[in-house]
Scaffold this active site. Structure first.
Site, PDB file in Angstrom:
ATOM      1  N   ASP A 200       0.861  -1.179   0.000  1.00  0.00           N
ATOM      2  CA  ASP A 200       0.000   0.000   0.000  1.00  0.00           C
ATOM      3  C   ASP A 200       0.907   1.241   0.000  1.00  0.00           C
ATOM      4  OD1 ASP A 200      -2.369   1.519   0.309  1.00  0.00           O
ATOM      5  OD2 ASP A 200      -3.217  -0.006   1.643  1.00  0.00           O
TER       6      ASP A 200
ATOM      7  N   ASP B   1      -2.896   4.642  -2.779  1.00  0.00           N
ATOM      8  CA  ASP B   1      -4.002   5.120  -1.952  1.00  0.00           C
ATOM      9  C   ASP B   1      -4.456   6.519  -2.375  1.00  0.00           C
ATOM     10  OD1 ASP B   1      -5.456   4.843   0.771  1.00  0.00           O
ATOM     11  OD2 ASP B   1      -4.492   6.794   0.926  1.00  0.00           O
TER      12      ASP B   1
ATOM     13  N   GLU C 151      -6.360   3.498  -6.326  1.00  0.00           N
ATOM     14  CA  GLU C 151      -7.613   3.509  -5.563  1.00  0.00           C
ATOM     15  C   GLU C 151      -8.428   4.701  -6.052  1.00  0.00           C
ATOM     16  OE1 GLU C 151      -9.547   3.986  -1.161  1.00  0.00           O
ATOM     17  OE2 GLU C 151      -7.916   5.257  -1.791  1.00  0.00           O
TER      18      GLU C 151
ATOM     19  N   HIS D  82     -11.306  -2.685   3.524  1.00  0.00           N
ATOM     20  CA  HIS D  82     -11.206  -2.115   4.875  1.00  0.00           C
ATOM     21  C   HIS D  82     -11.975  -0.805   5.032  1.00  0.00           C
ATOM     22  CE1 HIS D  82      -8.445   0.002   2.375  1.00  0.00           C
ATOM     23  NE2 HIS D  82      -8.295   0.918   3.302  1.00  0.00           N
ATOM     24  N   ASP D  83     -12.474  -0.240   3.945  1.00  0.00           N
ATOM     25  CA  ASP D  83     -13.258   0.997   4.038  1.00  0.00           C
ATOM     26  C   ASP D  83     -14.749   0.715   3.937  1.00  0.00           C
ATOM     27  OD1 ASP D  83     -11.027   2.643   4.256  1.00  0.00           O
ATOM     28  OD2 ASP D  83     -10.797   2.784   2.082  1.00  0.00           O
TER      29      ASP D  83
HETATM   30  C1  GLC Z   1      -8.021   5.537   1.422  1.00  0.00           C
HETATM   31  C2  GLC Z   1      -7.899   4.364   2.371  1.00  0.00           C
HETATM   32  C3  GLC Z   1      -8.579   4.719   3.650  1.00  0.00           C
HETATM   33  C4  GLC Z   1      -7.883   5.912   4.242  1.00  0.00           C
HETATM   34  C5  GLC Z   1      -7.851   7.075   3.251  1.00  0.00           C
HETATM   35  C6  GLC Z   1      -6.863   8.108   3.683  1.00  0.00           C
HETATM   36  O1  GLC Z   1      -9.316   5.774   1.051  1.00  0.00           O
HETATM   37  O2  GLC Z   1      -8.397   3.217   1.784  1.00  0.00           O
HETATM   38  O3  GLC Z   1      -8.582   3.663   4.570  1.00  0.00           O
HETATM   39  O4  GLC Z   1      -8.559   6.311   5.411  1.00  0.00           O
HETATM   40  O5  GLC Z   1      -7.430   6.671   1.971  1.00  0.00           O
HETATM   41  O6  GLC Z   1      -5.563   7.626   3.538  1.00  0.00           O
END
Ligand code: GLC
Length: 557
Positions: free
Chosen positions: A104, A206, A263, A330-331
């Site tokens: 990540d 990310d 992402e 995880h989100d």
């Molecule tokens: C992305 C991650 C999330 C995080 C955010 C800020 O969306 O998946 O878990 O809180 O970025 O880094």
């Protein structure tokens, strides 16, 4: 036409990703928090699933304002998780088992405790000043920008020390890095090379759609911040994003046998293609949220909406570009609660159905830890039960605007990220075998029967079905590269599609319903081979199939 489908074969297209939230997978030290040695202990289990890649959420040094997504040192391992030696052992252990590793990379922002930010905020002429976005107060208040985790949803934070505002699209402890500064970009490429040299095989970028910004920060028109899609439309896909990605590709990605996935993919199919189509030489894989966003309120989506969405992406990426397939991460809360049915009599059937879906679509499947068991939401009710900054500050944000906090909590009960972050359920012992001590987030009450040990013994378990489905995908290129065609799009309860590659043809039938459904078919299925079924039987009539509630089957035609 068919030749085309096999033209661009790549290992990362043929792989299956298992996503591990390290904080919740296995605690080897007894402090209630998962760690790298915990993952090492479970390598043979991971191998037994048949998955071919592992993506771990961030494991870098971090003050943990946002569970590791706020990084204070990009070349060090978080102490709670272990050491660099543990990481090397983990990577080696995966590679020995022919499993690739996806890192990540969180570089839209760093932690405010990163040395760059400490320097940057110390004076206006510090050499790290323009590593971040600063707005001097004498220019007046900057134009409004949205922040995901801020108590007031405001992305500009006034900092007294230098009488200026800094930008944070996420929490106040996650200041946005200034990608318009070439030195920042070089730092990022150096970090990526550091990990590529260690041998990681992929990068998950990310929040990447936000990195490039118009640094004049012009005003946005009224109403741009009504919902997340419009926030992305105005804040995402900034002016220079493609230039930076081409640079990253040249500097890092093209030099190693790695892939990178973004992402978020902007606001349209075209945006997504522009990020990943092969001839653009930018990224390799798109990770869009349109499917998971279908369930963004307590009213779940209809089957028609789900079919339309998955079909739209499948068709658009048939010949060019490549996407990820996921229903959970995880989100998000657990896939069974959002797309399946958590009632005891349907829970396992619907978990198997959803795993059949993810593993038979075109794109690289991402399986979230615990979904191979059909883990479900914990059902948090009170604010005090949550650990996630998104809920805690989200509550304050609703409160500060005089909004309805009760309905906010109701929504979080179904949708909060903590639902998807509860400890992995290994066995029926205390704390589900996750830890000797009280876990950082409570274990789901259903752990006595929803756990690995229990399901290993049960030939009909979600776990065994998952393994069979993984094996089926790996043995059949048609499930990876075959053309996707939706059948009977108006069928109210059955999602049906074919996958076709040269002479190979598969038919997938999924009954998304609590009642039996009939699916009529123009050809007889009598000579077809039943490849997988989440029931013991299937009723095949002359020109139709009768499906039980949440029955999921694949035929070879
Ligand atoms: C992305 C991650 C999330 C995080 C955010 C800020 O969306 O998946 O878990 O809180 O970025 O880094």
């Amino acid at each position: 036409m068919t030749k085309n489908l096999l033209q661009n074969r790549k290992w990362w297209k043929e792989g299956i990703i298992y996503q591990i939230y390290p904080r919740s997978f296995k605690d080897s030290t007894g402090n209630g928090v998962g760690d790298l040695r915990g993952v090492i202990e479970k390598l043979d289990y991971i191998k037994s699933l048949g998955v071919t890649m592992v993506w771990l959420n961030p494991i870098y040094e971090s003050p943990n304002d946002d569970n590791g997504y706020d990084i204070s040192d990009y070349r060090a391992i978080m102490k709670e998780f272990g050491t660099m030696a543990d990481f090397d052992e983990l990577l080696n252990g995966l590679h020995k088992r022919n499993i690739k590793f996806v890192m990540d990379v969180v570089v839209n922002h760093s932690s405010d405790e990163h040395k760059w930010f400490k320097e940057s905020r110390s004076s206006r002429d510090n050499k790290y000043r323009d590593y971040y976005h600063w707005w001097p107060a004498e220019k007046g208040k900057p134009n409004y920008r949205w922040s995901f985790f801020d108590e007031k949803s405001e992305a500009w934070k006034y900092d007294e020390q230098t009488d200026a505002y800094y930008l944070h699209y996420f929490s106040q402890k996650q200041p946005d890095l200034n990608w318009e500064n070439p030195k920042v970009r070089q730092e990022v490429y150096d970090i990526m090379k550091f990990w590529a040299e260690k041998g990681v095989d992929g990068f998950r970028l990310d929040a990447f759609q936000f990195v490039s910004k118009d640094t004049s920060f012009p005003p946005f028109p009224e109403g741009y911040d009504i919902d997340v899609p419009s926030v992305i439309k105005y804040h995402g896909m900034g002016p220079n994003i493609h230039e930076y990605l081409k640079e990253m590709n040249q500097e890092v990605l093209s030099k190693y046998d790695v892939f990178a996935v973004s992402e978020g993919v902007g606001s349209s199919l075209q945006d997504a293609h522009d990020l990943v189509d092969e001839d653009r030489e930018e990224l390799q894989m798109a990770y869009h949220f349109e499917t998971s966003d279908l369930v963004s309120s307590v009213d779940k989506c209809t089957l028609t909406e789900l079919k339309e969405c998955l079909t739209k992406w499948a068709i658009s990426f048939e010949d060019k570009g490549w996407i990820s397939i996921h229903l959970a991460n995880h989100d998000l809360s657990r896939m069974v609660n959002r797309f399946g049915n958590e009632k005891p009599e349907f829970k396992d059937y619907s978990a198997k159905l959803l795993n059949t879906l993810i593993l038979s679509l075109k794109g690289t499947p991402y399986v979230y830890y615990g979904d191979e068991l059909g883990m479900t939401n914990n059902g948090f009710k009170k604010l005090e039960e949550y650990r996630d900054i998104a809920v805690i500050n989200g509550y304050k944000s609703v409160q500060s605007k005089g909004g309805d906090v009760e309905s906010f909590l109701k929504k979080m009960n179904l949708l909060s990220r903590d639902n998807g972050r509860t400890p992995m359920q290994w066995d029926a012992s205390d704390n589900s075998g996750f830890s000797r001590e009280k876990p950082w987030l409570p274990v789901n009450k259903n752990y006595k029967t929803v756990n690995v040990a229990y399901q290993e013994e049960d030939a009909n378990s979600v776990l065994h079905h998952f393994r069979n489905m993984v094996a089926l995908r790996k043995q059949n290129l048609v499930l990876i590269y075959g053309r996707y065609t939706l059948l009977q799009k108006n069928h109210k309860t059955v999602y049906a599609y074919t996958r076709v590659l040269e002479e190979e043809k598969m038919l997938v039938l999924l009954n998304f319903s609590e009642v039996k459904s009939t699916f009529k078919f123009s050809n007889s299925l009598e000579n077809s081979e039943l490849l997988i079924n989440n029931y013991h039987k299937v009723t095949i009539l002359k020109d139709s199939v009768e499906l039980q509630p949440y029955q999921a089957i694949i035929f070879k035609l």
